[in-house]
Design a protein around this motif. Sequence first.
Motif, PDB file in Angstrom:
ATOM      1  N   ASP A  67       0.813  -1.214   0.000  1.00 36.66           N
ATOM      2  CA  ASP A  67       0.000   0.000   0.000  1.00 36.66           C
ATOM      3  C   ASP A  67       0.853   1.274   0.000  1.00 36.66           C
ATOM      4  OD1 ASP A  67       0.823  -0.617   2.626  1.00 36.66           O
ATOM      5  OD2 ASP A  67      -0.839   0.518   3.483  1.00 36.66           O
ATOM      6  N   LYS A  68       2.182   1.128   0.112  1.00 37.52           N
ATOM      7  CA  LYS A  68       3.096   2.281   0.074  1.00 37.52           C
ATOM      8  C   LYS A  68       3.842   2.359  -1.260  1.00 37.52           C
ATOM      9  CE  LYS A  68       2.940   3.003   4.710  1.00 37.52           C
ATOM     10  NZ  LYS A  68       3.184   3.914   5.690  1.00 37.52           N
ATOM     11  N   PHE A  69       3.318   1.697  -2.287  1.00 38.89           N
ATOM     12  CA  PHE A  69       3.986   1.658  -3.590  1.00 38.89           C
ATOM     13  C   PHE A  69       4.273   3.054  -4.132  1.00 38.89           C
ATOM     14  CE2 PHE A  69       3.859   1.667  -8.232  1.00 38.89           C
ATOM     15  CZ  PHE A  69       4.875   0.763  -8.524  1.00 38.89           C
ATOM     16  N   LYS A  70       3.276   3.921  -4.133  1.00 39.47           N
ATOM     17  CA  LYS A  70       3.452   5.270  -4.693  1.00 39.47           C
ATOM     18  C   LYS A  70       4.512   6.029  -3.900  1.00 39.47           C
ATOM     19  CE  LYS A  70       0.876   9.469  -5.844  1.00 39.47           C
ATOM     20  NZ  LYS A  70      -0.422  10.159  -5.769  1.00 39.47           N
ATOM     21  N   LEU A  71       4.469   5.974  -2.608  1.00 39.98           N
ATOM     22  CA  LEU A  71       5.460   6.621  -1.761  1.00 39.98           C
ATOM     23  C   LEU A  71       6.855   6.085  -2.080  1.00 39.98           C
ATOM     24  CD1 LEU A  71       6.188   8.356   0.744  1.00 39.98           C
ATOM     25  CD2 LEU A  71       5.729   6.332   2.113  1.00 39.98           C
ATOM     26  N   TRP A  72       6.973   4.780  -2.193  1.00 41.11           N
ATOM     27  CA  TRP A  72       8.239   4.114  -2.507  1.00 41.11           C
ATOM     28  C   TRP A  72       8.760   4.591  -3.865  1.00 41.11           C
ATOM     29  CZ3 TRP A  72       8.791   0.084  -6.281  1.00 41.11           C
ATOM     30  CH2 TRP A  72       9.999  -0.629  -6.221  1.00 41.11           C
ATOM     31  N   LEU A  73       7.879   4.673  -4.844  1.00 39.93           N
ATOM     32  CA  LEU A  73       8.254   5.093  -6.188  1.00 39.93           C
ATOM     33  C   LEU A  73       8.741   6.542  -6.203  1.00 39.93           C
ATOM     34  CD1 LEU A  73       8.357   4.036  -9.089  1.00 39.93           C
ATOM     35  CD2 LEU A  73       5.968   4.721  -9.347  1.00 39.93           C
ATOM     36  N   PHE A  74       8.064   7.423  -5.488  1.00 34.05           N
ATOM     37  CA  PHE A  74       8.492   8.826  -5.434  1.00 34.05           C
ATOM     38  C   PHE A  74       9.791   8.986  -4.647  1.00 34.05           C
ATOM     39  CE2 PHE A  74       4.516  10.057  -7.290  1.00 34.05           C
ATOM     40  CZ  PHE A  74       4.781  11.281  -7.885  1.00 34.05           C
ATOM     41  N   LYS A  75      10.008   8.157  -3.654  1.00 34.62           N
ATOM     42  CA  LYS A  75      11.275   8.234  -2.911  1.00 34.62           C
ATOM     43  C   LYS A  75      12.426   7.829  -3.826  1.00 34.62           C
ATOM     44  CE  LYS A  75      13.411   7.256   1.460  1.00 34.62           C
ATOM     45  NZ  LYS A  75      13.181   6.960   2.846  1.00 34.62           N
ATOM     46  N   ILE A  76      12.223   6.800  -4.629  1.00 36.15           N
ATOM     47  CA  ILE A  76      13.243   6.389  -5.601  1.00 36.15           C
ATOM     48  C   ILE A  76      13.509   7.535  -6.570  1.00 36.15           C
ATOM     49  CG2 ILE A  76      13.718   4.851  -7.551  1.00 36.15           C
ATOM     50  CD1 ILE A  76      12.123   2.683  -6.002  1.00 36.15           C
ATOM     51  N   LEU A  77      12.438   8.147  -7.076  1.00 36.22           N
ATOM     52  CA  LEU A  77      12.596   9.247  -8.026  1.00 36.22           C
ATOM     53  C   LEU A  77      13.331  10.428  -7.394  1.00 36.22           C
ATOM     54  CD1 LEU A  77      12.132  10.500 -10.793  1.00 36.22           C
ATOM     55  CD2 LEU A  77       9.870  11.240  -9.993  1.00 36.22           C
ATOM     56  N   THR A  78      12.996  10.769  -6.167  1.00 35.31           N
ATOM     57  CA  THR A  78      13.679  11.857  -5.478  1.00 35.31           C
ATOM     58  C   THR A  78      15.174  11.583  -5.408  1.00 35.31           C
ATOM     59  OG1 THR A  78      11.718  12.398  -4.180  1.00 35.31           O
ATOM     60  CG2 THR A  78      13.836  13.132  -3.297  1.00 35.31           C
ATOM     61  N   LEU A 132       5.226  18.012  -4.065  1.00 33.88           N
ATOM     62  CA  LEU A 132       4.799  16.634  -3.831  1.00 33.88           C
ATOM     63  C   LEU A 132       3.435  16.574  -3.155  1.00 33.88           C
ATOM     64  CD1 LEU A 132       7.963  14.616  -2.785  1.00 33.88           C
ATOM     65  CD2 LEU A 132       6.478  14.198  -4.736  1.00 33.88           C
ATOM     66  N   SER A 133       3.175  17.524  -2.278  1.00 32.31           N
ATOM     67  CA  SER A 133       1.862  17.508  -1.633  1.00 32.31           C
ATOM     68  C   SER A 133       0.780  17.901  -2.623  1.00 32.31           C
ATOM     69  CB  SER A 133       1.842  18.397  -0.393  1.00 32.31           C
ATOM     70  OG  SER A 133       2.046  19.747  -0.724  1.00 32.31           O
ATOM     71  N   ILE A 134       1.107  18.801  -3.554  1.00 34.89           N
ATOM     72  CA  ILE A 134       0.117  19.213  -4.557  1.00 34.89           C
ATOM     73  C   ILE A 134       0.007  18.176  -5.663  1.00 34.89           C
ATOM     74  CG2 ILE A 134      -0.382  20.921  -6.358  1.00 34.89           C
ATOM     75  CD1 ILE A 134       0.966  23.009  -4.509  1.00 34.89           C
ATOM     76  N   ILE A 135       1.131  17.830  -6.270  1.00 36.53           N
ATOM     77  CA  ILE A 135       1.133  16.913  -7.414  1.00 36.53           C
ATOM     78  C   ILE A 135       0.806  15.494  -6.980  1.00 36.53           C
ATOM     79  CG2 ILE A 135       2.597  15.798  -9.144  1.00 36.53           C
ATOM     80  CD1 ILE A 135       4.067  18.430  -9.424  1.00 36.53           C
ATOM     81  N   GLY A 137      -0.206  14.456  -3.866  1.00 38.24           N
ATOM     82  CA  GLY A 137      -1.214  14.282  -2.831  1.00 38.24           C
ATOM     83  C   GLY A 137      -0.667  13.634  -1.573  1.00 38.24           C
ATOM     84  N   PHE A 138       0.631  13.756  -1.351  1.00 36.11           N
ATOM     85  CA  PHE A 138       1.240  13.122  -0.194  1.00 36.11           C
ATOM     86  C   PHE A 138       0.938  13.894   1.081  1.00 36.11           C
ATOM     87  CE2 PHE A 138       4.014  11.509  -3.570  1.00 36.11           C
ATOM     88  CZ  PHE A 138       3.978  10.156  -3.276  1.00 36.11           C
ATOM     89  N   LYS A 139       0.783  13.170   2.156  1.00 32.55           N
ATOM     90  CA  LYS A 139       0.550  13.734   3.476  1.00 32.55           C
ATOM     91  C   LYS A 139       1.902  13.909   4.165  1.00 32.55           C
ATOM     92  CE  LYS A 139      -4.126  12.285   3.803  1.00 32.55           C
ATOM     93  NZ  LYS A 139      -4.470  12.941   2.580  1.00 32.55           N
ATOM     94  N   SER A 140       1.910  14.670   5.258  1.00 30.00           N
ATOM     95  CA  SER A 140       3.174  14.991   5.928  1.00 30.00           C
ATOM     96  C   SER A 140       3.921  13.748   6.413  1.00 30.00           C
ATOM     97  CB  SER A 140       2.951  15.966   7.074  1.00 30.00           C
ATOM     98  OG  SER A 140       2.079  15.430   8.025  1.00 30.00           O
ATOM     99  N   ASP A 141       3.208  12.737   6.890  1.00 27.96           N
ATOM    100  CA  ASP A 141       3.907  11.538   7.356  1.00 27.96           C
ATOM    101  C   ASP A 141       4.554  10.782   6.192  1.00 27.96           C
ATOM    102  OD1 ASP A 141       1.239  10.915   6.573  1.00 27.96           O
ATOM    103  OD2 ASP A 141       1.316   9.026   7.666  1.00 27.96           O
ATOM    104  N   GLU A 142       3.945  10.835   5.010  1.00 27.95           N
ATOM    105  CA  GLU A 142       4.526  10.192   3.836  1.00 27.95           C
ATOM    106  C   GLU A 142       5.739  10.970   3.339  1.00 27.95           C
ATOM    107  OE1 GLU A 142       0.576   8.181   1.831  1.00 27.95           O
ATOM    108  OE2 GLU A 142       0.877  10.341   1.599  1.00 27.95           O
ATOM    109  N   LEU A 143       5.617  12.290   3.323  1.00 29.95           N
ATOM    110  CA  LEU A 143       6.743  13.134   2.909  1.00 29.95           C
ATOM    111  C   LEU A 143       7.909  12.988   3.881  1.00 29.95           C
ATOM    112  CD1 LEU A 143       4.743  16.286   1.816  1.00 29.95           C
ATOM    113  CD2 LEU A 143       6.021  14.746   0.325  1.00 29.95           C
ATOM    114  N   ALA A 144       7.600  12.787   5.146  1.00 31.44           N
ATOM    115  CA  ALA A 144       8.640  12.584   6.150  1.00 31.44           C
ATOM    116  C   ALA A 144       9.476  11.350   5.814  1.00 31.44           C
ATOM    117  CB  ALA A 144       8.022  12.456   7.539  1.00 31.44           C
ATOM    118  N   GLN A 145       8.835  10.330   5.279  1.00 30.83           N
ATOM    119  CA  GLN A 145       9.562   9.127   4.891  1.00 30.83           C
ATOM    120  C   GLN A 145      10.455   9.388   3.681  1.00 30.83           C
ATOM    121  OE1 GLN A 145       7.073   5.613   4.595  1.00 30.83           O
ATOM    122  NE2 GLN A 145       5.776   6.368   6.244  1.00 30.83           N
TER     123      GLN A 145
END
Length: 170
Positions: A67-78, A132-135, A137-145
């Motif tokens: 369920d964290k696939f999108k977060l994982w993908l954006f972290k890789i991209l970052t 990232l929060s706009i594009i 839709g990440f929440k602060s806890d996800e961005l923190a990761q």
Amino acid sequence: MNEENLKLIELSKKGDAHAFSQLYSMYSNELYRYALYMTGNTQDAEDAVQEAVIFAWRSVHNLKENDKFKLWLFKILTNKCKTLLIRNNKSHDALPIDEYDFIGADDDFTVSTELKSALQSLTPPDGQIIMLSIIGGFKSDELAQIYNMKPSTIRSRQKRGLEKLKAILS
């Protein structure tokens, strides 16, 4: 995350390239827009997304929380964007205003010229966090990761960045 997406992730983890391709197509525009913001030009953005997607495909079997696939993908991209900028001896350069025109080309994400200029004035990672929060839709806890920060730090940076945007746009 819906059940169909979770199934695609499971299939991807088992080596199903078609399932992974479907997942990528769901996020491709968001990934590119974010990479474009991070790198400052289309060529570097395309390279960063390509590197991130290849890395994600090769390591999707290691994903622990589907369920964290999108977060994982954006972290890789970052990380790929940061690596690319270092490799090319570049800092985060402000994206030329006309480059943002592509961002809204095929969806509802449009940016006025004033907002484009205001976004350019924010320093990383504040601008990145807002994007990232706009594009994404990440929440602060996800961005923190993604940024290895506390959620409270992310919220402070969001607030500070939004206040700067408001002051610039007023």
